[in-house]
Design a protein around this motif. Sequence first.
Motif, short mmCIF file in Angstrom:
data_model
loop_
_atom_site.label_atom_id
_atom_site.label_comp_id
_atom_site.label_asym_id
_atom_site.label_seq_id
_atom_site.Cartn_x
_atom_site.Cartn_y
_atom_site.Cartn_z
N LYS A 193 0.83 -1.20 0.00
CA LYS A 193 0.00 0.00 0.00
C LYS A 193 0.87 1.26 0.00
N LYS A 194 1.96 1.23 0.75
CA LYS A 194 2.87 2.37 0.78
C LYS A 194 3.48 2.63 -0.59
N ILE A 195 3.92 1.56 -1.27
CA ILE A 195 4.52 1.71 -2.60
C ILE A 195 3.50 2.25 -3.59
N PHE A 196 2.27 1.72 -3.52
CA PHE A 196 1.21 2.18 -4.43
C PHE A 196 0.92 3.66 -4.20
N CYS A 197 0.78 4.06 -2.93
CA CYS A 197 0.47 5.46 -2.60
C CYS A 197 1.63 6.38 -3.00
N LEU A 198 2.85 5.90 -2.87
CA LEU A 198 4.02 6.69 -3.27
C LEU A 198 4.00 6.92 -4.78
N ILE A 199 3.66 5.89 -5.54
CA ILE A 199 3.57 6.02 -6.99
C ILE A 199 2.48 7.03 -7.37
N VAL A 200 1.30 6.91 -6.71
CA VAL A 200 0.20 7.84 -6.98
C VAL A 200 0.60 9.27 -6.62
N PHE A 201 1.28 9.43 -5.49
CA PHE A 201 1.71 10.77 -5.05
C PHE A 201 2.68 11.38 -6.06
N ILE A 202 3.66 10.60 -6.52
CA ILE A 202 4.64 11.11 -7.48
C ILE A 202 3.96 11.44 -8.81
N ALA A 203 3.05 10.56 -9.26
CA ALA A 203 2.34 10.78 -10.52
C ALA A 203 1.47 12.04 -10.45
N ALA A 204 0.75 12.20 -9.32
CA ALA A 204 -0.12 13.37 -9.17
C ALA A 204 0.68 14.66 -9.08
N THR A 205 1.83 14.61 -8.42
CA THR A 205 2.67 15.79 -8.32
C THR A 205 3.28 16.15 -9.67
N SER A 206 3.64 15.14 -10.47
CA SER A 206 4.23 15.38 -11.78
C SER A 206 3.25 16.05 -12.74
N VAL A 207 1.94 15.92 -12.46
CA VAL A 207 0.93 16.56 -13.29
C VAL A 207 1.16 18.07 -13.33
#
Length: 292
Positions: free
Chosen positions: A98-112
Amino acid sequence: ANAGAKSYTPKGVGCIPIDRFARITPPLLVSILFYYITSLVIPRTPFSWATAIGNLFSLQGICCKSLVSPFWSLSYEVWFYIILGALAVLLKAKNDCKKIFCLIVFIAATSVFVLGLKMHYLLIWMMGALAYLVRPKKKDKRVLQLSLVGLFTSILYWQLSKDTRSIGFAVDQTNKELIEVIMSLMVCLLIQQLILFEPKKSFIKWIEKKVGGMAKFSYTLYLSHRIVFLWIIAYVWPKGSFQFTIFGIMQFLIIIMTTMLVCWLQYLVSERYSPTIKMYIKKRFVYRNSKK
């Protein structure tokens, strides 16, 4: 049993996406449908299903244009919440997957914000959230005065940073983003102080209650007011016909009242049911999963 179901309001980080989805999506869907009908009736009103779907998924400003001009801010709002939700779950989660998934989502959303959206708006949103979390308990006249002066000055500078028909010159535009940040900071400080002034007179309390009730359909009003204007310009008062006269002022007031009435009717079939939709989803999925 029914009373218990009504009083049940599951809370927590996991409910944030449900809250935001139920708040944002139903009125947006109705507004997109309203604009589609408008495009069928009013000539030269462009409509694209690809753009509509892109706006529905908050991709305007990233890979598509805004279907209607006010929609531009929705992409910011949605991606703000995705960043916040991913960060909250990341800090709270104990499961590594869950931590890895949320980290990926956080990085992807920030890169937007790097790909298309403006990064300083992310800072402005964070300022607003922080202003709510650290709001003062007592009034401070010096902060109130400073925020008023700062807000007035920054608005004046911001207005002069772009060409206008009434003023034939513009100031340096390179600091426009900094001015927007300063303006937002002054608004945060001002609101922190204003909410500490409680109305005491019964008449003022009555006005606050009535005007506050209008906030119920403010989101729908924001989404669809521009669409209503298209109808008014096409069939009632053509663009550019307004003049600063008694008749012109009455015309302006009629336009405002008509726009609010149409948006209120639209609220009755969309935004009004957002709390019901939110509660249904929570009872259907969150509550059922928690019992298991």
